[in-house]
Every structure is written in structure tokens, then in C-alpha cells.
Motif scaffolding. Structure first.
Motif, PDB file in Angstrom:
ATOM      1  N   GLN A  11      20.069 -32.187 -54.601  1.00  0.00           N
ATOM      2  CA  GLN A  11      20.695 -30.896 -54.827  1.00  0.00           C
ATOM      3  C   GLN A  11      19.908 -30.193 -55.909  1.00  0.00           C
ATOM      4  OE1 GLN A  11      24.865 -30.910 -55.839  1.00  0.00           O
ATOM      5  NE2 GLN A  11      25.404 -30.483 -53.722  1.00  0.00           N
ATOM      6  N   GLU A  29       8.812 -27.390 -53.217  1.00  0.00           N
ATOM      7  CA  GLU A  29       9.086 -28.823 -53.352  1.00  0.00           C
ATOM      8  C   GLU A  29       8.111 -29.587 -52.467  1.00  0.00           C
ATOM      9  OE1 GLU A  29       9.784 -31.492 -54.815  1.00  0.00           O
ATOM     10  OE2 GLU A  29      11.953 -31.428 -54.883  1.00  0.00           O
ATOM     11  N   THR A  43      12.079 -35.792 -43.740  1.00  0.00           N
ATOM     12  CA  THR A  43      13.386 -35.207 -43.978  1.00  0.00           C
ATOM     13  C   THR A  43      14.397 -35.773 -42.989  1.00  0.00           C
ATOM     14  OG1 THR A  43      12.875 -33.350 -42.522  1.00  0.00           O
ATOM     15  CG2 THR A  43      12.442 -33.043 -44.865  1.00  0.00           C
ATOM     16  N   THR A  46      17.486 -30.869 -43.108  1.00  0.00           N
ATOM     17  CA  THR A  46      16.724 -29.773 -43.692  1.00  0.00           C
ATOM     18  C   THR A  46      17.553 -29.087 -44.777  1.00  0.00           C
ATOM     19  OG1 THR A  46      17.513 -28.280 -41.968  1.00  0.00           O
ATOM     20  CG2 THR A  46      15.378 -29.366 -41.595  1.00  0.00           C
ATOM     21  N   PRO A  47      16.908 -28.332 -45.652  1.00  0.00           N
ATOM     22  CA  PRO A  47      17.643 -27.656 -46.717  1.00  0.00           C
ATOM     23  C   PRO A  47      18.711 -26.716 -46.172  1.00  0.00           C
ATOM     24  CG  PRO A  47      15.307 -27.640 -47.198  1.00  0.00           C
ATOM     25  CD  PRO A  47      15.466 -28.150 -45.789  1.00  0.00           C
ATOM     26  N   SER A  48      19.816 -26.664 -46.912  1.00  0.00           N
ATOM     27  CA  SER A  48      20.892 -25.723 -46.609  1.00  0.00           C
ATOM     28  C   SER A  48      21.432 -25.188 -47.927  1.00  0.00           C
ATOM     29  CB  SER A  48      22.009 -26.411 -45.813  1.00  0.00           C
ATOM     30  OG  SER A  48      22.588 -27.447 -46.576  1.00  0.00           O
ATOM     31  N   LEU A  63      16.270 -19.405 -45.601  1.00  0.00           N
ATOM     32  CA  LEU A  63      15.636 -20.726 -45.638  1.00  0.00           C
ATOM     33  C   LEU A  63      14.442 -20.754 -44.697  1.00  0.00           C
ATOM     34  CD1 LEU A  63      18.945 -22.737 -45.520  1.00  0.00           C
ATOM     35  CD2 LEU A  63      17.351 -22.720 -47.438  1.00  0.00           C
ATOM     36  N   TRP A  67      10.230 -26.092 -43.388  1.00  0.00           N
ATOM     37  CA  TRP A  67       9.954 -26.890 -44.588  1.00  0.00           C
ATOM     38  C   TRP A  67       9.980 -28.370 -44.245  1.00  0.00           C
ATOM     39  CZ3 TRP A  67      12.831 -30.626 -47.216  1.00  0.00           C
ATOM     40  CH2 TRP A  67      12.318 -31.021 -48.449  1.00  0.00           C
ATOM     41  N   ILE A  79      10.844 -23.898 -49.737  1.00  0.00           N
ATOM     42  CA  ILE A  79      12.164 -24.048 -49.145  1.00  0.00           C
ATOM     43  C   ILE A  79      12.689 -22.720 -48.610  1.00  0.00           C
ATOM     44  CG2 ILE A  79      14.581 -24.574 -49.710  1.00  0.00           C
ATOM     45  CD1 ILE A  79      13.528 -26.903 -51.384  1.00  0.00           C
ATOM     46  N   VAL A  95      20.988 -25.607 -53.372  1.00  0.00           N
ATOM     47  CA  VAL A  95      20.344 -26.022 -52.126  1.00  0.00           C
ATOM     48  C   VAL A  95      20.463 -27.535 -52.029  1.00  0.00           C
ATOM     49  CG1 VAL A  95      18.151 -26.114 -50.887  1.00  0.00           C
ATOM     50  CG2 VAL A  95      18.714 -24.119 -52.265  1.00  0.00           C
ATOM     51  N   GLN A  96      20.742 -28.023 -50.832  1.00  0.00           N
ATOM     52  CA  GLN A  96      20.864 -29.467 -50.623  1.00  0.00           C
ATOM     53  C   GLN A  96      20.075 -29.888 -49.393  1.00  0.00           C
ATOM     54  OE1 GLN A  96      24.718 -31.384 -51.228  1.00  0.00           O
ATOM     55  NE2 GLN A  96      24.494 -32.310 -49.204  1.00  0.00           N
ATOM     56  N   PHE A  97      19.459 -31.077 -49.476  1.00  0.00           N
ATOM     57  CA  PHE A  97      18.773 -31.671 -48.333  1.00  0.00           C
ATOM     58  C   PHE A  97      18.717 -33.175 -48.538  1.00  0.00           C
ATOM     59  CE2 PHE A  97      15.669 -30.154 -51.391  1.00  0.00           C
ATOM     60  CZ  PHE A  97      14.840 -31.238 -51.591  1.00  0.00           C
TER      61      PHE A  97
END
Length: 176
Positions: A11, A29, A43, A46-48, A63, A67, A79, A95-97
Motif C-alpha cells: 500500500q 515503482e 504481479t 495490478t494497482p488499484s 492507472l 504496469w 503506476i 494505491v494497493q497491489f
């Protein structure tokens, strides 16, 4: 994970700690560069956007669906698209992934550490940047890398001495 690797939830909180609006937001990142080839496997999600922005005048950036954290030397380490999003002062975006890491890959040294970079443009078009900071306080004046400690345990056991027949269908076996 069943293959012995670990899933790691990241996060990141991008916060405008300044006094003017920031636009064209970005988080860069590059996990493969930070951890090493083979250690960053890929991954899982993916980032959200997991939270924010919440103040009037702020808008979430778009987004970048491609990525991949720099996997296989890819240059796709951004990202966000880098051309969207507005953060007013004191607002933030979370942002979380989830990624997969292999702590047993060749060249691994613990703890694994990584640093991301945030950027945005002020009203004059000047880009401002900041390296990520370990912990929850992005405005403490430090830019120390975030450690990723992988739990580990080892056990060794060997027979130490002769087996002894107890005469009742049990044996005494000394170990060390």
C-alpha cells in the motif's frame, strides 16, 4: 504460495504535503531493479485506488493498466499514466497491489528493500518529486527504504547414539 514464494501486499499513500495543488501525478515503482532479477517474480493483482482522494478539487489519476513493476527489464514502472490526477494540499491517494517474490532466488540478501518515487507538477509546471518513506508518516523528513522481511525458520535433527530396544515394542532413540 504453494511454490514456496510469498505474496506481498503493498500500500502506497501519495500525499500532497505542500501548499499548492499538484497535477499529473505519478508513482514510479521498479521492483525488479530494487529486489533483483528472479526475486521479483511478478504481479498478482495490478494497482488499484484503495482510498482517496477525498477533498474537493482533487481527482484520482488514471492507472496504467500495463504496469508490471519492471519485470524482465521492462521500462513500464509508472503506476499512473502521468497525465492525470489532481491533489489539493493535505489530500492523499492510497494505491494497493500484490506481488510475488522468491526469497530463495540467487542473489537474495535480506532484508529486501525498496523505494518508490512520487511526482507531480505545481501550478507553474515545475515537477516536484519525493522518494518513499518507510512507515505511515510521509512528511517526517526521511526517505528511508521500506524493508521486506521474510519469515524463516530452520531445524536440524540427528540421531546421537545407539538405538535402545525397550523390550515393549518401543525404542529409545537419542537425538541432538
Amino acid at each position: 504460495l504453494p511454490n514456496g514464494n510469498y505474496s506481498v501486499v503493498y500500500q502506497m499513500v501519495l500525499q500532497n504535503t505542500g501548499t499548492v495543488d499538484l497535477v499529473n501525478l505519478q508513482i514510479t515503482e521498479d521492483l525488479e531493479m530494487e529486489f533483483g532479477v528472479g526475486i521479483f517474480v511478478g504481479t498478482i493483482t495490478t494497482p488499484s485506488i484503495a482510498g482517496g482522494p477525498s477533498l474537493p478539487g482533487s481527482t484520482a489519476p488514471s492507472l496504467d493498466a500495463g504496469w508490471n513493476g519492471g519485470l524482465s527489464g521492462s521500462a513500464n514502472t509508472n503506476i499512473f499514466t502521468g497525465t492525470s490526477g489532481t491533489l489539493v494540499p493535505n489530500d492523499s491517494i492510497t494505491v494497493q497491489f500484490v506481488v510475488e517474490v522468491d526469497p530463495d532466488a540467487t542473489g537474495t540478501s535480506m532484508p529486501l528493500e525498496n523505494t518508490a518515487e512520487a511526482s507531480g507538477e505545481d501550478p507553474n509546471g515545475t515537477t516536484v518529486t519525493d522518494d518513499s518513506d518507510d512507515g505511515a508518516n510521509a512528511n517526517n523528513g526521511e526517505d528511508d527504504p521500506t524493508p521486506l522481511d521474510i519469515p524463516s525458520v530452520n531445524l536440524a535433527k540427528q540421531v546421537n547414539g545407539p538405538y535402545v530396544d525397550n523390550g515393549d515394542n518401543t525404542w529409545t532413540i537419542p537425538y541432538q
